[in-house]
Scaffold this motif. Structure first.
Motif, PDB file in Angstrom:
ATOM      1  N   ASP A 111       0.780  -1.234   0.000  1.00 51.98           N
ATOM      2  CA  ASP A 111       0.000   0.000   0.000  1.00 51.98           C
ATOM      3  C   ASP A 111       0.813   1.286   0.000  1.00 51.98           C
ATOM      4  O   ASP A 111       0.295   2.335  -0.375  1.00 51.98           O
ATOM      5  N   TYR A 112       2.064   1.232   0.457  1.00 59.03           N
ATOM      6  CA  TYR A 112       2.826   2.459   0.694  1.00 59.03           C
ATOM      7  C   TYR A 112       4.225   2.388   0.104  1.00 59.03           C
ATOM      8  O   TYR A 112       4.776   1.323  -0.117  1.00 59.03           O
ATOM      9  N   ILE A 113       4.793   3.582  -0.089  1.00 54.33           N
ATOM     10  CA  ILE A 113       6.192   3.763  -0.454  1.00 54.33           C
ATOM     11  C   ILE A 113       6.828   4.508   0.706  1.00 54.33           C
ATOM     12  O   ILE A 113       6.267   5.479   1.212  1.00 54.33           O
ATOM     13  N   TYR A 114       8.004   4.040   1.138  1.00 57.74           N
ATOM     14  CA  TYR A 114       8.700   4.653   2.270  1.00 57.74           C
ATOM     15  C   TYR A 114      10.018   5.232   1.775  1.00 57.74           C
ATOM     16  O   TYR A 114      10.874   4.504   1.293  1.00 57.74           O
ATOM     17  N   LEU A 115      10.160   6.542   1.910  1.00 55.66           N
ATOM     18  CA  LEU A 115      11.389   7.214   1.525  1.00 55.66           C
ATOM     19  C   LEU A 115      12.123   7.612   2.806  1.00 55.66           C
ATOM     20  O   LEU A 115      11.756   8.589   3.461  1.00 55.66           O
ATOM     21  N   TYR A 116      13.140   6.844   3.157  1.00 52.91           N
ATOM     22  CA  TYR A 116      13.860   7.080   4.408  1.00 52.91           C
ATOM     23  C   TYR A 116      14.803   8.263   4.276  1.00 52.91           C
ATOM     24  O   TYR A 116      15.595   8.338   3.349  1.00 52.91           O
ATOM     25  N   ILE A 117      14.694   9.176   5.237  1.00 53.41           N
ATOM     26  CA  ILE A 117      15.614  10.309   5.313  1.00 53.41           C
ATOM     27  C   ILE A 117      16.620  10.110   6.438  1.00 53.41           C
ATOM     28  O   ILE A 117      17.639  10.777   6.480  1.00 53.41           O
ATOM     29  N   GLU A 118      16.317   9.212   7.357  1.00 56.71           N
ATOM     30  CA  GLU A 118      17.205   8.790   8.441  1.00 56.71           C
ATOM     31  C   GLU A 118      16.898   7.322   8.694  1.00 56.71           C
ATOM     32  O   GLU A 118      15.955   6.783   8.133  1.00 56.71           O
ATOM     33  N   ASP A 119      17.657   6.719   9.597  1.00 50.65           N
ATOM     34  CA  ASP A 119      17.440   5.302   9.878  1.00 50.65           C
ATOM     35  C   ASP A 119      16.049   5.018  10.432  1.00 50.65           C
ATOM     36  O   ASP A 119      15.521   3.930  10.245  1.00 50.65           O
ATOM     37  N   HIS A 138      13.340   7.519  10.339  1.00 52.13           N
ATOM     38  CA  HIS A 138      12.331   8.450   9.836  1.00 52.13           C
ATOM     39  C   HIS A 138      12.191   8.333   8.320  1.00 52.13           C
ATOM     40  O   HIS A 138      13.192   8.263   7.608  1.00 52.13           O
ATOM     41  N   ALA A 139      10.942   8.335   7.894  1.00 59.55           N
ATOM     42  CA  ALA A 139      10.686   8.195   6.464  1.00 59.55           C
ATOM     43  C   ALA A 139       9.466   9.020   6.072  1.00 59.55           C
ATOM     44  O   ALA A 139       8.573   9.263   6.883  1.00 59.55           O
ATOM     45  N   PHE A 140       9.459   9.426   4.817  1.00 59.91           N
ATOM     46  CA  PHE A 140       8.250   9.990   4.243  1.00 59.91           C
ATOM     47  C   PHE A 140       7.410   8.802   3.788  1.00 59.91           C
ATOM     48  O   PHE A 140       7.919   7.878   3.154  1.00 59.91           O
ATOM     49  N   VAL A 141       6.140   8.836   4.117  1.00 59.40           N
ATOM     50  CA  VAL A 141       5.232   7.746   3.763  1.00 59.40           C
ATOM     51  C   VAL A 141       4.316   8.254   2.659  1.00 59.40           C
ATOM     52  O   VAL A 141       3.623   9.250   2.834  1.00 59.40           O
ATOM     53  N   LEU A 142       4.326   7.563   1.518  1.00 62.69           N
ATOM     54  CA  LEU A 142       3.490   7.939   0.385  1.00 62.69           C
ATOM     55  C   LEU A 142       2.524   6.801   0.083  1.00 62.69           C
ATOM     56  O   LEU A 142       2.949   5.658  -0.094  1.00 62.69           O
ATOM     57  N   LYS A 143       1.261   7.128   0.024  1.00 67.38           N
ATOM     58  CA  LYS A 143       0.250   6.135  -0.320  1.00 67.38           C
ATOM     59  C   LYS A 143       0.344   5.871  -1.824  1.00 67.38           C
ATOM     60  O   LYS A 143       0.408   6.798  -2.616  1.00 67.38           O
ATOM     61  N   LYS A 144       0.379   4.612  -2.194  1.00 66.99           N
ATOM     62  CA  LYS A 144       0.559   4.264  -3.608  1.00 66.99           C
ATOM     63  C   LYS A 144      -0.558   4.788  -4.490  1.00 66.99           C
ATOM     64  O   LYS A 144      -0.323   5.148  -5.640  1.00 66.99           O
ATOM     65  N   ASP A 145      -1.767   4.831  -3.962  1.00 68.92           N
ATOM     66  CA  ASP A 145      -2.865   5.334  -4.790  1.00 68.92           C
ATOM     67  C   ASP A 145      -3.078   6.838  -4.619  1.00 68.92           C
ATOM     68  O   ASP A 145      -4.087   7.377  -5.046  1.00 68.92           O
ATOM     69  N   GLY A 146      -2.085   7.533  -4.038  1.00 67.68           N
ATOM     70  CA  GLY A 146      -2.187   8.973  -3.829  1.00 67.68           C
ATOM     71  C   GLY A 146      -1.551   9.816  -4.920  1.00 67.68           C
ATOM     72  O   GLY A 146      -1.449  11.030  -4.790  1.00 67.68           O
ATOM     73  N   PHE A 147      -1.134   9.201  -6.012  1.00 66.30           N
ATOM     74  CA  PHE A 147      -0.490   9.951  -7.087  1.00 66.30           C
ATOM     75  C   PHE A 147      -1.526  10.657  -7.958  1.00 66.30           C
ATOM     76  O   PHE A 147      -2.456  10.040  -8.461  1.00 66.30           O
TER      77      PHE A 147
END
Length: 167
Positions: free
Chosen positions: A128-136, A138-147
């Protein structure tokens, strides 16, 4: 500048719980192994100091190992509790991520920031999600159907090129 991808994601309790489960599955074993190795080494050093007559140093190392163990188990719980009670989770704040050629623009409640791609450490995805880690941790969480511009199938190769040497 042209927006390559645009994603809007609401940070809900459900999204945070899924992130925690993903993070624990991905990094939990490593965290536990490192903790066990450090504890074993501290206790070994403590025992050796007791054996060779350095009782004070042995006691300090033993107390230090207990302190380290407590820290390693209590600190993640404290951080998770703090994040669960944060404004963005409690009030289900919505964030918009716009991906340009050289940076990400993040807009949300009280946030208007630019993040360069070299600040990203890793990129992962689950169902369901994409996780873009900025630290070990912490991550930005993006919903896959949110584009609203682009889609997740095109996005993952794009983001992996941007953080090529870190994956």
């Amino acid at each position: 500048m042209k927006v390559n991808f645009k994603n809007t994601t609401k940070y809900t309790k459900e999204a945070y719980e899924k992130f925690l489960a993903f993070h624990q599955k991905k990094y939990g074993p490593k965290y536990k192994i490192v903790t066990a190795i450090v504890i074993v080494l501290l206790i070994f050093c403590s025992i050796m100091n007791f054996k060779y007559g350095n009782a004070l140093v042995g006691l300090l190392l033993f107390v230090g190992s207990i302190g380290f163990l407590l820290y390693r188990f209590k600190e993640p719980i404290r951080k998770i509790t703090k994040e669960r009670n944060s404004d963005k989770i409690k009030n289900e704040r919505e964030f918009t991520f716009s991906f340009y050629d050289s940076y990400i623009k993040i807009i949300g409640n009280k946030i208007n920031a630019k993040v360069r791609y070299w600040n990203l450490k890793k990129a992962f995805e689950d169902k369901d999600y994409i996780y873009l880690y900025i630290e070990d941790e912490h991550a930005f969480v993006l919903k896959k159907d949110g584009f609203s511009i682009g889609n997740c199938k095109e996005f993952m190769p794009f983001i992996k090129k941007k953080i090529l040497f870190k994956i």
